[in-house]
Design a protein around this motif. Structure first.
Motif, PDB file in Angstrom:
ATOM      1  N   HIS A 109       0.815  -1.217   0.000  1.00 11.09           N
ATOM      2  CA  HIS A 109       0.000   0.000   0.000  1.00 11.09           C
ATOM      3  C   HIS A 109       0.850   1.269   0.000  1.00 11.09           C
ATOM      4  CE1 HIS A 109      -4.113  -1.813   1.182  1.00 11.09           C
ATOM      5  NE2 HIS A 109      -3.290  -2.809   0.905  1.00 11.09           N
ATOM      6  N   LYS A 110       2.164   1.140  -0.168  1.00  7.64           N
ATOM      7  CA  LYS A 110       3.075   2.291  -0.140  1.00  7.64           C
ATOM      8  C   LYS A 110       3.587   2.586  -1.543  1.00  7.64           C
ATOM      9  CE  LYS A 110       4.703   1.030   4.434  1.00  7.64           C
ATOM     10  NZ  LYS A 110       5.843   0.544   5.210  1.00  7.64           N
ATOM     11  N   PRO A 111       3.281   3.793  -2.070  1.00  2.00           N
ATOM     12  CA  PRO A 111       3.799   4.138  -3.393  1.00  2.00           C
ATOM     13  C   PRO A 111       5.318   4.259  -3.356  1.00  2.00           C
ATOM     14  CG  PRO A 111       2.679   6.023  -2.394  1.00  2.00           C
ATOM     15  CD  PRO A 111       2.484   4.867  -1.479  1.00  2.00           C
ATOM     16  N   PRO A 129      -9.490   1.166  -0.086  1.00  2.00           N
ATOM     17  CA  PRO A 129      -9.758   1.751   1.230  1.00  2.00           C
ATOM     18  C   PRO A 129      -8.456   2.188   1.913  1.00  2.00           C
ATOM     19  CG  PRO A 129     -10.950  -0.307   0.954  1.00  2.00           C
ATOM     20  CD  PRO A 129      -9.996  -0.197  -0.202  1.00  2.00           C
ATOM     21  N   ARG A 130      -8.534   3.278   2.654  1.00  2.00           N
ATOM     22  CA  ARG A 130      -7.351   3.788   3.347  1.00  2.00           C
ATOM     23  C   ARG A 130      -6.860   2.773   4.374  1.00  2.00           C
ATOM     24  NH1 ARG A 130      -5.155   8.561   3.329  1.00  2.00           N
ATOM     25  NH2 ARG A 130      -7.042   9.650   2.705  1.00  2.00           N
ATOM     26  N   ARG A 131      -5.555   2.627   4.425  1.00  5.25           N
ATOM     27  CA  ARG A 131      -4.914   1.754   5.406  1.00  5.25           C
ATOM     28  C   ARG A 131      -3.957   2.611   6.223  1.00  5.25           C
ATOM     29  NH1 ARG A 131      -0.745  -3.114   4.085  1.00  5.25           N
ATOM     30  NH2 ARG A 131      -0.671  -3.949   6.186  1.00  5.25           N
ATOM     31  N   PHE A 132      -4.175   2.641   7.524  1.00  6.29           N
ATOM     32  CA  PHE A 132      -3.367   3.470   8.410  1.00  6.29           C
ATOM     33  C   PHE A 132      -3.407   4.914   7.903  1.00  6.29           C
ATOM     34  CE2 PHE A 132      -1.348  -0.808   8.219  1.00  6.29           C
ATOM     35  CZ  PHE A 132      -1.842  -1.270   9.433  1.00  6.29           C
ATOM     36  N   LYS A 133      -2.265   5.576   7.808  1.00  2.40           N
ATOM     37  CA  LYS A 133      -2.241   6.951   7.298  1.00  2.40           C
ATOM     38  C   LYS A 133      -1.562   7.021   5.939  1.00  2.40           C
ATOM     39  CE  LYS A 133      -2.522   9.161  11.749  1.00  2.40           C
ATOM     40  NZ  LYS A 133      -2.133  10.294  12.561  1.00  2.40           N
ATOM     41  N   LEU A 134      -1.541   5.887   5.234  1.00  3.96           N
ATOM     42  CA  LEU A 134      -0.898   5.840   3.923  1.00  3.96           C
ATOM     43  C   LEU A 134      -1.735   6.585   2.889  1.00  3.96           C
ATOM     44  CD1 LEU A 134       0.214   2.097   3.965  1.00  3.96           C
ATOM     45  CD2 LEU A 134       1.667   4.116   4.235  1.00  3.96           C
ATOM     46  N   PRO A 135      -1.080   7.181   1.902  1.00  5.23           N
ATOM     47  CA  PRO A 135      -1.837   7.889   0.868  1.00  5.23           C
ATOM     48  C   PRO A 135      -2.613   6.905  -0.014  1.00  5.23           C
ATOM     49  CG  PRO A 135       0.481   7.768   0.268  1.00  5.23           C
ATOM     50  CD  PRO A 135       0.361   7.217   1.676  1.00  5.23           C
ATOM     51  N   ILE A 136      -3.626   7.414  -0.668  1.00  9.04           N
ATOM     52  CA  ILE A 136      -4.412   6.629  -1.620  1.00  9.04           C
ATOM     53  C   ILE A 136      -3.973   7.097  -3.001  1.00  9.04           C
ATOM     54  CG2 ILE A 136      -6.728   6.131  -2.456  1.00  9.04           C
ATOM     55  CD1 ILE A 136      -7.656   6.692   0.479  1.00  9.04           C
ATOM     56  N   THR A 137      -3.290   6.184  -3.712  1.00 10.49           N
ATOM     57  CA  THR A 137      -2.637   6.589  -4.946  1.00 10.49           C
ATOM     58  C   THR A 137      -2.751   5.530  -6.042  1.00 10.49           C
ATOM     59  OG1 THR A 137      -0.545   5.648  -4.216  1.00 10.49           O
ATOM     60  CG2 THR A 137      -0.887   7.986  -3.756  1.00 10.49           C
ATOM     61  N   LEU A 138      -2.443   5.968  -7.241  1.00  5.89           N
ATOM     62  CA  LEU A 138      -2.157   5.092  -8.374  1.00  5.89           C
ATOM     63  C   LEU A 138      -1.019   5.756  -9.122  1.00  5.89           C
ATOM     64  CD1 LEU A 138      -3.370   6.621 -11.078  1.00  5.89           C
ATOM     65  CD2 LEU A 138      -5.488   5.572 -10.357  1.00  5.89           C
ATOM     66  N   ALA A 139      -0.542   5.095 -10.170  1.00  4.62           N
ATOM     67  CA  ALA A 139       0.564   5.666 -10.945  1.00  4.62           C
ATOM     68  C   ALA A 139       0.220   5.681 -12.422  1.00  4.62           C
ATOM     69  CB  ALA A 139       1.841   4.861 -10.710  1.00  4.62           C
ATOM     70  N   ARG A 140       0.795   6.638 -13.100  1.00  4.80           N
ATOM     71  CA  ARG A 140       0.739   6.717 -14.559  1.00  4.80           C
ATOM     72  C   ARG A 140       2.183   6.648 -15.032  1.00  4.80           C
ATOM     73  NH1 ARG A 140      -3.822   9.205 -17.031  1.00  4.80           N
ATOM     74  NH2 ARG A 140      -2.384  10.236 -18.468  1.00  4.80           N
ATOM     75  N   GLU A 154      -2.314  11.206  -6.376  1.00  4.66           N
ATOM     76  CA  GLU A 154      -3.012  11.046  -5.103  1.00  4.66           C
ATOM     77  C   GLU A 154      -4.495  11.228  -5.365  1.00  4.66           C
ATOM     78  OE1 GLU A 154      -2.777  12.480  -0.472  1.00  4.66           O
ATOM     79  OE2 GLU A 154      -1.086  12.789  -1.817  1.00  4.66           O
ATOM     80  N   LEU A 155      -5.274  10.222  -4.960  1.00  2.38           N
ATOM     81  CA  LEU A 155      -6.698  10.191  -5.299  1.00  2.38           C
ATOM     82  C   LEU A 155      -7.568  10.877  -4.255  1.00  2.38           C
ATOM     83  CD1 LEU A 155      -6.863   6.534  -6.569  1.00  2.38           C
ATOM     84  CD2 LEU A 155      -6.613   8.627  -7.921  1.00  2.38           C
ATOM     85  N   VAL A 156      -7.144  10.822  -3.022  1.00  8.05           N
ATOM     86  CA  VAL A 156      -7.918  11.414  -1.926  1.00  8.05           C
ATOM     87  C   VAL A 156      -6.953  12.141  -1.024  1.00  8.05           C
ATOM     88  CG1 VAL A 156      -9.409  10.912   0.050  1.00  8.05           C
ATOM     89  CG2 VAL A 156      -9.618   9.543  -2.015  1.00  8.05           C
ATOM     90  N   ALA A 157      -7.248  13.372  -0.699  1.00  8.28           N
ATOM     91  CA  ALA A 157      -6.382  14.138   0.200  1.00  8.28           C
ATOM     92  C   ALA A 157      -6.399  13.510   1.584  1.00  8.28           C
ATOM     93  CB  ALA A 157      -6.842  15.582   0.276  1.00  8.28           C
ATOM     94  N   VAL A 158      -5.266  13.596   2.239  1.00  8.19           N
ATOM     95  CA  VAL A 158      -5.131  13.006   3.588  1.00  8.19           C
ATOM     96  C   VAL A 158      -5.962  13.778   4.571  1.00  8.19           C
ATOM     97  CG1 VAL A 158      -3.509  12.434   5.422  1.00  8.19           C
ATOM     98  CG2 VAL A 158      -2.848  12.170   3.051  1.00  8.19           C
TER      99      VAL A 158
END
Length: 158
Positions: A109-111, A129-140, A154-158
């Motif tokens: 879950h870590k980029p 779904p958010r796990r701990f305080k890790l960012p929610i991301t994907l990559a291009r 980053e898909l959702v702001a912390v």
């Protein structure tokens, strides 16, 4: 698969959640790679409506549909050889010997991106779904000639 300049969408660990922000971030990519913990056929179908998808099984893809996914996949994209698996600890090939340009994993879950010995190792993070305080991301990943440019979204702001 396209040759020449093209963009690959990379995500992992959706765990059954298809975020509208993820679909928007993937708009316009030529292909999507999902590095496991897909969470079900609905996720695959939503992604496939955006672009062709290559997906592998994650440790939480335990239902009948998930077990049918391959543990690994190797594909050619824009002249690059890409190997996909869920957990980097399970990498069973020598990427350099196998002439692999990119190894894509998920699970943590870590980029993260690391270039080692001419190979790009990429974990897009989690788009689920958010796990701990890790960012929610994907990559291009933009492929242009010899260049591989990674952009984390980053898909959702912390």
């Amino acid at each position: 698969m396209p040759r020449g300049p093209a963009t690959l969408g990379v995500l992992s660990d959706t765990h059954g959640l298809v975020r509208p922000e993820a679909l928007a971030a993937l708009a316009g990519v030529a292909h999507i790679v999902h590095a496991g913990d897909v969470g079900g056929p609905e996720v695959f179908a939503a992604l496939a409506a955006v672009a062709p998808v290559t997906a592998v099984r994650g440790n939480n893809d335990r239902d009948k549909w998930g077990r049918a996914l391959p543990a690994t996949a190797t594909l050619e994209f824009a002249g690059r050889r890409i190997h996909v698996l869920h957990d980097a600890a399970d990498l069973a090939v020598d990427p350099r010997a196998a002439k692999i340009d990119v190894v894509i994993t998920g699970h943590s879950h870590k980029p993260k991106q690391v270039r080692e010995g001419g190979v790009l190792y990429l974990n897009p993070g989690s788009a689920g779904p958010r796990r701990f305080k890790l960012p929610i991301t994907l990559a291009r990943v933009r492929v242009r000639g010899d260049e591989l440019d990674v952009e984390f979204v980053e898909l959702v702001a912390v």
